[in-house]
Design an enzyme around this catalytic site. Structure first.
Site, short mmCIF file in Angstrom:
data_model
loop_
_atom_site.label_atom_id
_atom_site.label_comp_id
_atom_site.label_asym_id
_atom_site.label_seq_id
_atom_site.Cartn_x
_atom_site.Cartn_y
_atom_site.Cartn_z
NE ARG A 85 -21.16 52.16 23.46
CZ ARG A 85 -20.27 52.06 22.47
NH1 ARG A 85 -19.17 51.35 22.61
NH2 ARG A 85 -20.48 52.70 21.32
CB VAL A 86 -14.70 54.06 25.47
CG1 VAL A 86 -14.74 55.58 25.52
CG2 VAL A 86 -14.28 53.51 26.83
CB SER A 87 -15.22 50.17 21.63
OG SER A 87 -16.29 50.82 20.97
CB THR A 88 -11.01 48.90 23.78
OG1 THR A 88 -10.38 50.19 23.55
CG2 THR A 88 -11.51 48.35 22.45
CD GLN A 96 -12.40 53.42 22.04
OE1 GLN A 96 -13.09 52.42 22.18
NE2 GLN A 96 -12.79 54.46 21.33
#
Length: 199
Positions: free
Chosen positions: A8-11, A14
């Protein structure tokens, strides 16, 4: 039975490369690009992972760090407990530890995860608090760069800013879900829906 990895990455912007360095070890990789504040069970790729677990085709999950599951200690421990009940071995790379040993919950793992989960939750709270204080300070100095009252974004600017909302709506997701995942109001999601259908 498969060994898989969840990332998982936030944006959207990324890079997931750091979390994918050992990608060849896994039969499948699930990648979510969404905020850690969104519950694991509400994320698109996480849902696919859970579906594969229910189908009995996954027996081991690797994540780079415990905050990939969430920023809320309750959510994190709920997911760890779910994996334990399903006899899924969860491996957290940055602590080098499995959730299960010989099919039984690893007490050391649970203790460390509880501490790290609390740290992740506290970090998120502190980040939001610093952000709020920064805005208040900038407002006091007359330097706040937020959108001026009454100013408007062009349609293209809206679609560019809320790419994740556009994607969710095009995938047939509900307005509420798209707004929640995209971090915008329901009204904005409705406007984006209108823009998409009018194209």
């Amino acid at each position: 039975m498969a060994k898989v990895k969840y990332i998982r990455v936030s944006t959207e912007e990324q890079n997931t490369g750091r979390q994918e360095v050992n990608a060849k070890e896994f039969s499948k990789i699930y990648i979510d690009k969404t905020s850690g504040s969104i519950q694991f069970v509400e994320r698109k790729e996480a849902k696919r992972l859970l579906s594969d677990i229910e189908a009995g085709i996954v027996n081991e999950i690797h994540i780079s760090s415990i905050d990939r599951l969430g920023r809320n200690i309750i959510d994190i421990l709920t997911m760890v407990e779910y994996f334990n009940q399903k006899s899924i071995r969860l491996f957290v790379e940055n602590i080098g530890m499995f959730s299960l040993i010989n099919g039984k919950p690893n007490p050391t793992f649970k203790m460390i995860v509880s501490v790290l989960g609390n740290v992740a939750e506290m970090e998120r709270y502190n980040m939001l608090e610093r952000q709020r204080q920064g805005i208040e300070l900038a407002k006091a100095k007359g330097m706040y760069k937020g959108r001026l009252y009454g100013s408007r974004m062009s349609n293209d600017e809206i679609l560019t800013k809320y790419k994740s909302v556009v994607r969710e709506l095009k995938d047939g997701q509900s307005l509420r879900r798209a707004a929640k995942l995209g971090g915008c109001s329901l009204g904005t999601a409705q406007k984006i829906q209108r823009l998409i259908t009018s194209k």
